[in-house]
Structures are given as C-alpha cells and as structure tokens.
Design an enzyme around this catalytic site. Structure first.
Site, mmCIF file in Angstrom:
data_model
loop_
_atom_site.group_PDB
_atom_site.id
_atom_site.type_symbol
_atom_site.label_atom_id
_atom_site.label_comp_id
_atom_site.label_asym_id
_atom_site.label_seq_id
_atom_site.Cartn_x
_atom_site.Cartn_y
_atom_site.Cartn_z
ATOM 1 N N GLY A 142 0.853 -1.177 0.000
ATOM 2 C CA GLY A 142 0.000 0.000 0.000
ATOM 3 C C GLY A 142 0.892 1.231 0.000
ATOM 4 C CE1 TYR A 162 -1.138 4.815 13.475
ATOM 5 C CE2 TYR A 162 -0.976 6.327 11.625
ATOM 6 C CZ TYR A 162 -1.607 5.283 12.264
ATOM 7 O OH TYR A 162 -2.692 4.710 11.679
ATOM 8 C CB CYS A 180 -10.842 23.389 19.767
ATOM 9 S SG CYS A 180 -11.590 24.633 18.764
#
Ligand code: LLP
Length: 424
Positions: free
Chosen positions: A275, A316, A344
């Site tokens: 991918g 991550y 926010c």
C-alpha cells in the site's frame, strides 16, 4: 527522481505549480503525482519479473478511484478490507478475480457480497470466520477460495500501532494453532484452501523481519503439505516502508531478491499487498498559513490543514517533512516552530519543533510523503470539509475528489420528525 521539485523557486508537482492548483482548488488539498505512482508501480512490476507472482494494491493506503484505476490499468489487483473498498476497486475497473479480501472481522453480509461479486481470494484470520464463510458459501452454492492468514510472531520493528505480526496482535492465526485451522478448513465442504497469507506490519525499513517470517511460514507450508493440504499460494502481505525523514528502506529489487531466495523451490505463486510503498511518496498535502503566533516558548504557525486532514503526526508521532511552496532564499534564517491546524485540540499538529524559514499569512506549505494513509484517514471533525484530492500528470491536473460544500455535508443529516420546524 523526485516528482515534487522547485522550479524557478516554486514547488511543482511534475509540470504544475502547486500555487496554481491552490488558486483554482483552494486549500488544503492533497496532490498526487501520476508519474510518481507509475514509477512506484514499475519498481514492483520489475521486481517480480521472473517470479510467479502478482501484486494486489492495498487500497486502504489511498482508495481514491483515480489512483486505484491508474494501478489497475497497469495490471494491479486490489487488496481490500471492506465491501466499500470492493465497490471502489470494481468501480475503478479492477476485475473481481484480482481482488483479495483481507481483514480480521468480516460480517456474514460482507462475505456474501464478496462471494456474489466473485472476489478471487478471501484471507481468513480465525476458525470462527472459516465456519461463517463456509455457511455463507453454502447458501450461495459456491466454493470460496481462501488462504489462512498466520501470525509468524516476528518483530517488525515499526511503530506499535502498525505492527501486526506479533502474538499479542489481533491479526492472523498463531503458527502453533495454524495446522488445526487448516484441518478445519479442509473439512468444510464449501471452502477451497489455496494457500497461506501473512502481513507482519507496516513501514518496515529492513528485510530481516520478512526473511524471519518467511522462514517460519515455509516450515509451516511443509507441515501443511504433509498433512495433505494443497498449498499453491503464499501471500506475503505488504508493509514496505518509505522515506519520511532519513529512513533507508530496501529497494524493491533487494526485497524481492530476499523473497525469491527464501521461497526458492517452494512451488508457490507469490502475492504481494503493498500500500504505502506505492502511494506514500507520490502524494503531498498543501495548506496555507492562516497566521503566525509567536509565543514565549515557541512560535506557532497556524495553517488551514489540520489533524482531520492528516492524522498521522498526532496518532503515530509520525514525522512528515514540511517545505514552503515558495522556495526560501538560501541565506534565510530559520525559526523553530510548531505547524498546527486550527482545531481545538492540542493534538492538532502537523509538526512540532521544526526549523523552518519564516512563514507569513498567505504562504503555502507542503507536507511530504502524505500519499498513503492521508486522505483516507481524513475526517470532517469540526465540520471541516474533507480536503479535495488532485491528480497531476505531466502538465495536466484534475480534481479527483472535490471538496464537499457545507451544504452537501449538512444535507446528509436529518432532524427527528418531532424536531422539525414547520416552514410556514
Ligand atoms: N495487507 C494487509 C493485510 C494490511 O493490513 C496492510 C496494512 C497492508 C497490506 C498494506 O500495508 P502497507 O504496505 O501500506 O504498509 N495507518 C497506518 C498504517 C496502517 C497499515 C494497516 N495495514 C499509517 O498511517 O502508518
């Protein structure tokens, strides 16, 4: 060759200035280079020459229809994880027979849809799923081609949230339980076992974990054959890493050399499910500086691209390179800053403690290596429209997913009848 380069001081995607796209499309937007996508595909296509192998693009990395079609037209199959992705693959023109359906929890209705469409292979990850698929296939009067995904328990040495091949991860069937699962599959009348699958993690930057995993699975294949199973396919999964900062992932040629050596004589057709490696470096996210806010600890550059557009930095701790779209003068001093969105939440950042040339309101920035797990993980949090996606090919560009209008976003919602306000 980089497909994103400065020309006359302006960042271009191939032959198109990003600033030109920004003027026409607005910001933020994702931009994909067709040339970079083709180059990444070619590396794989060249890499599998001489091997009995095929490549199924893991669409979860970027399921934009134009991107999927580009790969499909070059011969790619698709690795899907939902019926939604299946419909995308089919809409992009990928034949059902070239689709692999992966995933740890497929519902009976989803398995039914996949069998009705005629997907080529279903990768099963549990005994419960074997039973479910057998029942569904029985109802339809078909036999389903399956592999069983095993968990080789190797450390992929990647981020904890994207490692998948350890025992403590939910994926695949433990190697020591695999023979039992294959035995069950062999007894179920509506399943045809065609092979074994694995996928050990994502953003792997060395081949060692692949080698270790293949060695383990190879041994299992020997046992399975001794048990009387016909194992014709070995699905190696995806996971090859790309460059975000200073990683040095193996070339596809190096990777394939190791795979070829370790699977030599095994007599299996190989499948790969890349991918990120096919799309990651081929895409960027472009945003515009809204304002610059100097603080006592650091400077905040507030841009109109946010965590809802690219969640990887906050999810991550991923590091994405950020460049000004208008090239900085070589002598320009840098300032230490956080590049943040307007949402926010303190987790709304694209980069922290980055040294960048001074930026001002209206300047464009480009976030690199955002082609994989960027737009697909976007959300409309804060009722921010999903960022549009643009494909560049040479000097042409086209919007492949437009920015929804606020009206379109709201039109998907309904008031309960008792809350309707009469129009009179
Ligand atoms: N095959 C299977 C069964 C998978 O689970 C995955 C990715 C792939 C193939 C493709 O892996 P790739 O070649 O792209 O590494 N959102 C995370 C990555 C999640 C990967 C999940 N599985 C990120 O942004 O880093």
């Amino acid at each position: 060759m980089s497909f994103f380069t400065y020309k006359n001081g302006e960042m271009h995607a191939e032959g198109v200035a990003l600033a030109t796209i920004a003027t026409q499309v607005g910001t933020p937007f994702y931009c994909y280079s067709a040339g970079a996508l083709r180059a990444a595909w070619k590396e794989f296509a060249d890499g599998i020459k001489g091997l009995n192998a095929s490549v199924c693009y893991a669409m979860k990395a970027n399921s934009n229809l134009a991107v999927v079609r580009l790969f499909g037209d070059m011969g790619a199959g698709a690795d899907i994880v939902s019926v939604g992705e299946m419909h995308r693959a089919l809409a992009a023109g990928i034949p059902a027979g070239r689709i692999i359906y992966s995933g740890v929890g497929k519902k009976p209705s989803e398995l039914m849809a996949a069998l009705e469409a005629g997907v080529g292979q279903i990768n099963i990850e549990s005994s419960a799923e074997l039973e479910t698929l057998n029942a569904v296939a029985g109802q339809l009067g078909v036999k389903a081609d399956i592999t069983i995904r095993v968990n080789p328990d190797v450390d992929a040495k990647t981020h904890a949230k994207i490692t998948t091949g350890r025992k403590e991860n939910k994926f695949g069937i433990d190697l020591d339980l695999a023979r039992e699962a294959f035995a069950l599959a062999g007894r179920l009348p509506n399943l045809k076992v065609v092979g074994v699958a694995m996928h050990i993690g994502s953003q792997l930057t060395t081949v060692t974990p692949y080698r270790d995993a293949i060695v383990r699975v190879r041994e299992l294949i020997g046992q399975l054959r001794a048990d009387g199973h016909k194992i014709d396919r070995f699905d190696i999964g995806g996971g090859l890493g790309i460059v975000y900062a200073d990683e040095r992932p193996p070339s596809i040629a190096e990777f394939m050399a190791v795979v070829a050596r370790e699977t030599d004589g095994l007599g299996c057709e190989l499948t790969f499910e890349p991918g990120r490696r096919l799309v990651g470096e081929a895409g960027v996210l472009v945003g515009e500086v809204i304002l610059v806010k100097p603080g006592s600890a650091k400077t905040f550059v507030i841009v109109d691209a946010a965590m809802n557009d690219l969640i990887r930095p906050t999810l991550y701790e991923a590091w994405h390179d950020i460049l000004p779209v208008r090239q900085a003068r070589p002598e320009a001093a840098t300032i230490r800053c956080d590049i943040v969105g307007p949402i926010c939440e303190s987790g709304d950042f694209l980069a922290q403690n980055r040294d960048l040339p001074p930026l001002a309101a209206g300047d464009l920035i480009m976030v690199r290596s955002a082609g994989a797990y960027g737009a697909v993980m976007g959300s409309s949090y804060n009722t921010r429209p999903l960022a549009p996606e643009v494909m560049v090919d040479g000097t042409r560009f086209a919007v492949t997913r437009p920015r929804p209008t606020i009206e379109e976003m709201l039109s998907a919602e309904r008031f309960p009848p008792w809350m309707e306000k009469s129009k009179a």
